[in-house]
Design a protein around this motif. Structure first.
Motif, short mmCIF file in Angstrom:
data_model
loop_
_atom_site.label_atom_id
_atom_site.label_comp_id
_atom_site.label_asym_id
_atom_site.label_seq_id
_atom_site.Cartn_x
_atom_site.Cartn_y
_atom_site.Cartn_z
N CYS A 418 19.45 176.71 60.20
CA CYS A 418 20.85 176.73 60.27
C CYS A 418 21.48 176.02 59.17
O CYS A 418 21.93 175.01 59.18
CB CYS A 418 21.50 175.97 61.43
N GLU A 455 16.50 183.52 58.54
CA GLU A 455 16.74 182.79 59.61
C GLU A 455 17.02 183.44 61.06
O GLU A 455 17.49 182.89 61.96
CB GLU A 455 18.04 181.78 59.45
N ARG A 477 18.71 173.54 64.86
CA ARG A 477 18.35 174.99 65.94
C ARG A 477 17.19 174.88 66.51
O ARG A 477 16.88 175.29 67.61
CB ARG A 477 18.76 176.02 64.84
N ASP A 480 16.78 172.92 69.50
CA ASP A 480 17.64 173.51 70.63
C ASP A 480 16.82 174.63 71.31
O ASP A 480 16.65 174.75 72.54
CB ASP A 480 18.78 174.04 70.29
N GLU A 481 16.03 175.34 70.56
CA GLU A 481 15.52 176.60 71.01
C GLU A 481 13.87 176.16 71.63
O GLU A 481 13.31 176.95 72.40
CB GLU A 481 15.11 177.62 69.87
#
Length: 483
Positions: A418, A455, A477, A480-481
């Motif tokens: 990100c 990305e 990111r 989070d994933e």
């Protein structure tokens, strides 16, 4: 039987010194001087813990604002792209005239010399050929008028020659003036320039040792031609490595001359190697993150994991063959460690891990777009002359200058899935410099990051692609994933 490079054994201590990572104080001083010289006052390079170096904002940046422009340390146009685009061999600006750019390309087509496989300026693409596994990131605008058909309509030889020799001036081409063509001072027919200053800078920095003309300072022009042919047929990353070595040798020679007083210039001093001066000459190359090429190159999709050892051995042999050809062409006894396989492998690995695509948009594309945007009557009149040339070029009319390069500041930027910045050429960016633009507002003190990969890929795909760089991404990111 494993290849053995005698220089690796003979110069092991000097090689180890050259490959030793620079100290944090040295890195800090080097980049402070570089940023000051290039007037990139809005950024700072800092050591970033486990991630090594990083680029940080020293001021606030707005979305789409220019963060910095970075001049390449070493760069080269792809050999196949030279057929399509005539550019300055030092700064990579387009040169000549719109007429010469079009006429030259059409003339080479009549000789059966093909157009580059790259159409226009691709975004986020990478070569998948076994001998050309670079981690590229193309960044440029995708503007483009389309020609009347995907196929081309040949022009007469007379029509093409009229462009080549300046007999025909295309309508409105004076709206797109280009620098005149300056020939190589060494007399080769491979390098051309936009100015005398670029010609002199290239000669002094790289080209005097790599020129195949009559004034070349290489050991053997014949060997140099063999080296270049081998690089063109296998992997043009070797041409970049040759530039890096030539650059270091020439810096060493300049430093040695400046460090010796007239009373010290005895034969024994002149003929002896000064390791401290070689380290000084190597400084700009020492900054780049390095691993041996055959260790860090990504395994091609068509190579089974069980064949990985064999593949990496073949890559090492390929580098060794290239090195022997280069050694015969430009060897300097005082800079002998530079011709070790260990150093050569690390230089190539530096380009593999740090390079950014060199992309310069074509003025030919801008020219035809300009014609297309004219008022109806003016456009209709102009196209009576321009349309046959556009038809002859076909869909390849908009090919941009393409190559690969090492940018000192850009190479310090860390990855994020990100990112808050991107490498992107604006309309006014017409040379080979890297241009870094803010993707969103960036606050003072924040690290400036770019994405090394596409990305938009899934988490698993991103991690797999980034494994080639030797790390597992833990950006916000990714966390989070995959907590």
């Amino acid at each position: 039987m494993e290849l053995v490079c005698p220089i690796d054994q003979r110069c092991s201590d000097q090689i180890a010194a050259l490959l030793r990572p620079p100290s944090p104080p040295f890195v800090k001083e080097y980049f402070e001087q570089l940023i000051s010289k290039r007037r990139c006052q809005g950024i700072k390079v800092k050591q970033n813990g486990e991630f090594g170096k990083g680029v940080f904002a020293e001021t606030d940046f707005e979305e789409e604002e220019l963060i910095f422009k970075d001049q390449m340390l070493v760069g080269a146009q792809h050999p196949s792209n030279k057929i399509d685009c005539l550019v300055c061999s030092y700064c990579f600006k387009f040169i000549g005239s719109i007429e010469q750019q079009i006429g030259r390309r059409l003339y080479l087509k009549t000789l059966g010399i093909g157009i580059s496989s790259h159409n226009g300026c691709e975004s986020n693409s990478s070569d998948e050929d076994e001998d050309d596994h670079f981690a590229h990131s193309h960044h440029s605008s995708q503007n483009g008028a389309s020609s009347s058909s995907s196929s081309t309509i040949p022009l007469s030889t007379t029509a093409v020659e009229s462009l080549m020799n300046g007999e025909l001036a295309l309508p409105y081409s004076n709206e797109f003036p280009l620098p005149s063509i300056i020939s190589c001072p060494g007399g080769c027919e491979e390098a051309f320039y936009c100015s005398k200053s670029c010609a002199e800078a290239d000669w002094d920095s790289f080209h005097c040792l790599l020129c195949t003309g009559e004034k070349s300072e290489s050991c053997s022009r014949k060997a140099l031609l063999k080296f270049t042919q081998h690089a063109n047929e296998t992997n043009d990353i070797f041409l970049l490595a040759a530039k890096a070595i030539s650059f270091t040798i020439l810096r060493y020679r300049k430093f040695k001359v400046s460090h010796l007083s007239e009373t010290e210039k005895t034969a024994s001093v002149i003929l002896g190697t000064d390791p401290s001066l070689l380290l000084e000459a190597w400084k700009p190359i020492s900054i780049g993150h390095k691993r041996r090429w055959w260790d860090c190159i990504s395994l091609p999709d068509d190579i089974d994991a069980s064949d990985e050892v064999t593949f990496r051995g073949q890559i090492r042999e390929l580098a060794f063959t290239s090195l022997q050809l280069l050694k015969e062409a430009i060897f300097d006894k005082e800079c002998e460690p530079l011709f070790s396989l260990e150093i050569y492998g690390h230089i190539i690995g530096m380009f593999e891990l740090n390079n950014l695509d060199l992309v310069v948009a074509s003025p030919v594309e801008d020219y035809f777009l300009y014609i297309d945007d004219l008022p109806h009557l003016e456009k209709k009149e102009a196209e009576k002359i321009t349309q046959p040339y556009l038809d002859a070029l076909g869909e390849d009319y908009s090919i941009c200058c393409q190559g690969t390069a090492f940018f000192p500041l850009q190479s310090c930027m860390n990855h994020s899935c990100c990112p808050n910045a991107k490498a992107f050429k604006r309309e006014e960016d017409r040379d080979g410099q890297a241009t870094i633009i803010a993707l969103r507002p960036i606050c003072k003190g924040e690290e400036v990051t770019i994405s090394y990969i596409d990305e938009d890929c899934s988490f698993e795909e991103r991690q797999s692609l980034l494994a080639d760089y030797g790390f597992r991404c833990r950006c916000p990111r990714c966390l989070d994933e995959n907590p």
